[in-house]
Design a protein around this motif. Structure first.
Motif, PDB file in Angstrom:
ATOM      1  N   TYR A  14       0.802  -1.214   0.000  1.00  0.00           N
ATOM      2  CA  TYR A  14       0.000   0.000   0.000  1.00  0.00           C
ATOM      3  C   TYR A  14       0.847   1.281   0.000  1.00  0.00           C
ATOM      4  CZ  TYR A  14      -3.918  -3.082   1.026  1.00  0.00           C
ATOM      5  OH  TYR A  14      -4.870  -4.064   0.958  1.00  0.00           O
ATOM      6  N   PHE A  15       2.176   1.144  -0.162  1.00  0.00           N
ATOM      7  CA  PHE A  15       3.054   2.300  -0.110  1.00  0.00           C
ATOM      8  C   PHE A  15       3.941   2.350  -1.355  1.00  0.00           C
ATOM      9  CE2 PHE A  15       1.755   1.531   4.184  1.00  0.00           C
ATOM     10  CZ  PHE A  15       1.534   2.812   4.678  1.00  0.00           C
ATOM     11  N   ASP A  16       4.394   3.566  -1.656  1.00  0.00           N
ATOM     12  CA  ASP A  16       5.271   3.772  -2.801  1.00  0.00           C
ATOM     13  C   ASP A  16       6.742   3.760  -2.412  1.00  0.00           C
ATOM     14  OD1 ASP A  16       3.266   4.296  -4.928  1.00  0.00           O
ATOM     15  OD2 ASP A  16       2.744   5.982  -3.652  1.00  0.00           O
ATOM     16  N   VAL A  17       7.070   4.276  -1.226  1.00  0.00           N
ATOM     17  CA  VAL A  17       8.459   4.378  -0.784  1.00  0.00           C
ATOM     18  C   VAL A  17       8.556   3.891   0.660  1.00  0.00           C
ATOM     19  CG1 VAL A  17      10.417   5.924  -0.366  1.00  0.00           C
ATOM     20  CG2 VAL A  17       8.918   6.317  -2.339  1.00  0.00           C
ATOM     21  N   PHE A  18       9.553   3.066   0.932  1.00  0.00           N
ATOM     22  CA  PHE A  18       9.847   2.553   2.275  1.00  0.00           C
ATOM     23  C   PHE A  18      11.191   3.126   2.708  1.00  0.00           C
ATOM     24  CE2 PHE A  18      10.842  -1.411   4.997  1.00  0.00           C
ATOM     25  CZ  PHE A  18      10.201  -0.867   6.106  1.00  0.00           C
ATOM     26  N   VAL A  19      11.207   3.824   3.838  1.00  0.00           N
ATOM     27  CA  VAL A  19      12.410   4.474   4.345  1.00  0.00           C
ATOM     28  C   VAL A  19      12.904   3.713   5.568  1.00  0.00           C
ATOM     29  CG1 VAL A  19      13.412   6.601   5.257  1.00  0.00           C
ATOM     30  CG2 VAL A  19      11.600   6.724   3.530  1.00  0.00           C
ATOM     31  N   ILE A  20      14.170   3.303   5.535  1.00  0.00           N
ATOM     32  CA  ILE A  20      14.787   2.616   6.675  1.00  0.00           C
ATOM     33  C   ILE A  20      16.009   3.428   7.069  1.00  0.00           C
ATOM     34  CG2 ILE A  20      15.669   0.449   7.576  1.00  0.00           C
ATOM     35  CD1 ILE A  20      14.399  -0.964   5.179  1.00  0.00           C
ATOM     36  N   CYS A  21      15.919   4.133   8.200  1.00  0.00           N
ATOM     37  CA  CYS A  21      16.999   5.004   8.641  1.00  0.00           C
ATOM     38  C   CYS A  21      17.691   4.409   9.858  1.00  0.00           C
ATOM     39  CB  CYS A  21      16.452   6.401   8.970  1.00  0.00           C
ATOM     40  SG  CYS A  21      17.729   7.586   9.450  1.00  0.00           S
ATOM     41  N   GLU A  22      18.891   3.968   9.679  1.00  0.00           N
ATOM     42  CA  GLU A  22      19.779   3.452  10.710  1.00  0.00           C
ATOM     43  C   GLU A  22      19.124   2.380  11.585  1.00  0.00           C
ATOM     44  OE1 GLU A  22      22.826   4.954  14.107  1.00  0.00           O
ATOM     45  OE2 GLU A  22      22.074   6.509  12.759  1.00  0.00           O
ATOM     46  N   PRO A  23      18.776   1.236  11.014  1.00  0.00           N
ATOM     47  CA  PRO A  23      18.209   0.143  11.813  1.00  0.00           C
ATOM     48  C   PRO A  23      19.245  -0.400  12.794  1.00  0.00           C
ATOM     49  CG  PRO A  23      18.801  -0.642   9.635  1.00  0.00           C
ATOM     50  CD  PRO A  23      19.000   0.845   9.617  1.00  0.00           C
ATOM     51  N   GLN A  24      18.764  -0.921  13.915  1.00  0.00           N
ATOM     52  CA  GLN A  24      19.650  -1.443  14.960  1.00  0.00           C
ATOM     53  C   GLN A  24      19.442  -2.929  15.226  1.00  0.00           C
ATOM     54  OE1 GLN A  24      22.203   0.447  16.790  1.00  0.00           O
ATOM     55  NE2 GLN A  24      21.814   1.517  14.859  1.00  0.00           N
ATOM     56  N   ALA A  25      18.662  -3.582  14.407  1.00  0.00           N
ATOM     57  CA  ALA A  25      18.442  -5.027  14.523  1.00  0.00           C
ATOM     58  C   ALA A  25      18.336  -5.601  13.117  1.00  0.00           C
ATOM     59  CB  ALA A  25      17.179  -5.319  15.323  1.00  0.00           C
ATOM     60  N   PRO A  26      18.868  -6.801  12.895  1.00  0.00           N
ATOM     61  CA  PRO A  26      18.855  -7.379  11.535  1.00  0.00           C
ATOM     62  C   PRO A  26      17.460  -7.783  11.098  1.00  0.00           C
ATOM     63  CG  PRO A  26      19.714  -8.955  13.129  1.00  0.00           C
ATOM     64  CD  PRO A  26      19.554  -7.660  13.871  1.00  0.00           C
TER      65      PRO A  26
END
Length: 635
Positions: A99-111
């Motif tokens: 349901y989304f066009d863009v997914f933003v992942i900023c500095e994740p801390q878990a794999p």
């Protein structure tokens, strides 16, 4: 550039853009607020409050200025909250990536889990935009041993998308470079010279650079490099790539996105508005570029269902599928083949809302029918499902008469005689024991769906290094050869990949054998060797066994769908396709719709490209030890 900032209010001339409004999802499932970090758009989720912000500090989070800018452009902004799964294809979940066009992942801390990686990759394959933001090596804020560069690389995004974040032992993995004005000289660069203006410089305040792995993905490119570095494939500070129908942007530092606001007590710094830097313009231009590829998603083929699951020669098989699209479905077809014969095209008998219904005519007993679906939307974007199959039987089960188990490195064969395995059932072939003796020795009570066969000393004979193969009455290999067997162990199937791949097996002491149980395995459709076990102790060899499991065809999804060990990217294709998921050298064959062999090629992880330039448009089928996949070549 043309922008105007005044007391935190974004004035309208800055947000004029020819790109359509879209939907942006910011990840908060990977502990993005650990330590001093606050990488969220707002502390209200999934919908930031107020829903229509008028100034940057209406939302609270280090990414709030970014989120507010998108909202004021008319885009939808949402947060994927802690504990929520990352999925693609779950139509019941309003926060599913579909349901989304863009997914933003900023500095994740878990794999990411394998299922989450699958969801993200399929999202991009099908036209989604992905923004990956890392930080310097060892930026482990929650003490779990993981930082963003390692997390992105461990997910395989470097080999898929061609963007590799530098980690330990690689240069410039903790780079301070502000302002960094080493931008591309390309006047048509869509990020450096995008809809919101020109980028003269960005700022790195302890970030990691990226290398462009063009060998894995030739679409990857750099936009900004570390100061003084040539415009090559390393020391990149801002990168982009394309994969399938989707686009990806990589940024090696979270500082450019940081607006200095967030939870009181966190040490945050304002890079978004940093003087002499154009971090905000670079990030927003990148967002609009990501959104541009997402203007039209290919169709989603969801919830493929088959009735009956176990057809007899008298049954016409009904195949139904829910097919959705953002621009409307123009046409959908089903293609089927009986025992590798030419493929037939079937148009739908009827439609009801999003559901499409097809019928496959009856086939003779003992034959295998394979089929897949193809859909095209009003914008000419197309999707093909994976190939599914079923066996036609007289009783609803699979007749194993004439099927053979072959043992090598101590050659012997066992031929089944008048044995029918029920759907979702087992056959246990024991060396020399009755059912009751077998149950007593292994401490189990075998369920009714377990067919027990006493080979009276013929099979299996386990002394070490034995390899097993299962073939049907026509001599076609259904499973195997397996990995070599050892004494004193039970080999249990963990997944239904190639049987000679050690990673698909779980090795346990033979005292932990589980005859008549899948032990957690979710089997793909087919007939599988699921367990091989020795029986330690003097005289206990009579309880050695090999187990088969029959998994019928089940519902699946494509576009939001099933995930084969090998993926073909892009599909549909015009000139060249790439095989993803290869772990070793493999012979593949390419057949046209009439069953004619058009190409035979040895591929490997480093040679995974197939040229379709000399082939006319149409449907082709890639066959490998991993199964069969349809490829659609378009003009």
């Amino acid at each position: 550039m043309f922008r105007s900032l005044f007391f935190g209010i974004i004035l309208l001339p800055w947000i004029v853009s020819p790109v359509r409004a879209g939907s942006f999802l910011f990840d908060y499932t990977k502990d993005e607020t650990a330590g001093n970090a606050d990488w969220i758009v707002d502390d209200d989720w999934p919908v930031p409050q107020p829903p229509n912000p008028t100034q940057e500090d209406d939302w609270l989070g280090a990414l709030s200025s970014w989120g507010v800018a998108l909202a004021q452009m008319g885009h939808q902004v949402r947060t994927l909250p802690p504990g929520h799964p990352i999925t693609f294809g779950n139509a019941q979940d309003s926060l599913d990536l579909m349901y989304f066009d863009v997914f933003v992942i900023c500095e994740p801390q878990a794999p990411f889990s394998p299922q989450e990686i699958q969801a993200v990759v399929q999202f991009v394959e099908q036209g989604g935009g992905l923004f990956l933001i890392a930080n310097h090596y060892a930026s482990d804020r929650n003490g779990n041993g993981w930082d963003a560069p390692r997390i992105f690389n461990a997910a395989g995004f470097d080999t898929l998308f061609g963007i590799h974040f530098h980690v330990a032992g690689e240069p410039h993995n903790n780079l301070w470079d502000a302002p960094d004005s080493n931008v591309t000289m390309d006047p048509d660069d869509p990020i450096v010279h995008g809809p919101l203006g020109d980028v003269g410089a960005i700022g790195y305040y302890a970030g990691t650079v990226m290398s462009l792995w063009t060998f894995w993905n030739p679409e990857v490119r750099g936009h900004v490099w570390a100061t003084g570095s040539p415009h090559g494939t390393t020391d990149v500070t801002l990168a982009s790539s394309q994969y399938g129908f989707g686009r990806i942007v990589g940024l090696g530092d979270s500082s450019p996105a940081d607006d200095g606001t967030g939870t009181p007590g966190n040490n945050l710094y304002d890079g978004w508005h940093a003087p002499g830097e154009d971090n905000d313009i670079a990030i927003l231009n990148a967002c609009l570029w990501l959104l541009g590829q997402s203007g039209n998603h290919p169709p989603y083929i969801l919830d493929i269902q088959q009735v009956p699951l176990f057809p007899t020669p008298l049954d016409t098989v009904l195949v139904s599928a829910r097919i959705t699209d953002d621009s409307g479905i123009l046409v959908a077809k089903l293609f089927y083949s009986v025992s590798s014969a030419p493929w037939w095209e079937v148009f739908p008998d009827s439609t009801t809302g999003e559901w499409w219904y097809f019928h496959i005519p009856p086939a003779d007993s003992g034959l295998e029918v394979s089929y897949f679906l193809w859909a095209q939307d009003d914008s000419q974007a197309t999707t093909v499902s994976d190939t599914l199959s079923y066996w036609v039987t007289g009783s609803g089960g699979l007749d194993l008469t004439g099927f053979r188990l072959i043992q090598e490195n101590s050659h012997r064969e066992f031929v089944f005689d008048t044995v029918t395995i029920p759907p979702a059932g087992f056959v246990i072939l024991a060396r020399n024991a009755t059912r009751s003796q077998f149950e007593s020795f292994w401490g189990v009570s075998l369920p009714e769906q377990v067919i027990f066969v006493n080979s009276h000393g013929q099979f299996p004979v386990i002394n070490g290094d034995e390899i097993f193969t299962l073939v049907n009455v026509q001599g076609d290999t259904l499973d195997g050869p397996t990995v070599p067997m050892s004494t004193g162990i039970s080999l249990q199937r963990g997944q239904t990949g190639p049987a000679n791949d050690p990673s698909v097996w779980i090795t346990l002491p033979d005292s932990q054998a589980t005859p008549g149980s899948l032990n957690g395995l979710v089997a793909d459709p087919g007939l599988w060797i699921t367990e091989i076990s020795d029986a330690s102790g003097a005289g206990n060899y009579v309880y050695e066994f090999i187990e088969l499991y029959y998994s019928p065809t089940v519902g699946t999804s494509e576009g939001a769908g099933s995930f084969s060990p090998i993926r073909v990217i892009p599909n549909p294709a015009q000139q060249v396709v790439q095989l993803k998921g290869l772990t070793k050298e493999t012979w593949i064959q390419l057949f046209d719709a009439s069953g004619r062999l058009r190409l035979q090629l040895l591929v490997s992880p480093s040679r995974a490209w197939i040229s379709l330039r000399d082939f006319p448009p149409g449907v082709y089928f890639l066959k490998s030890p991993y199964g069969s996949l349809p490829i659609l070549k378009i003009p």
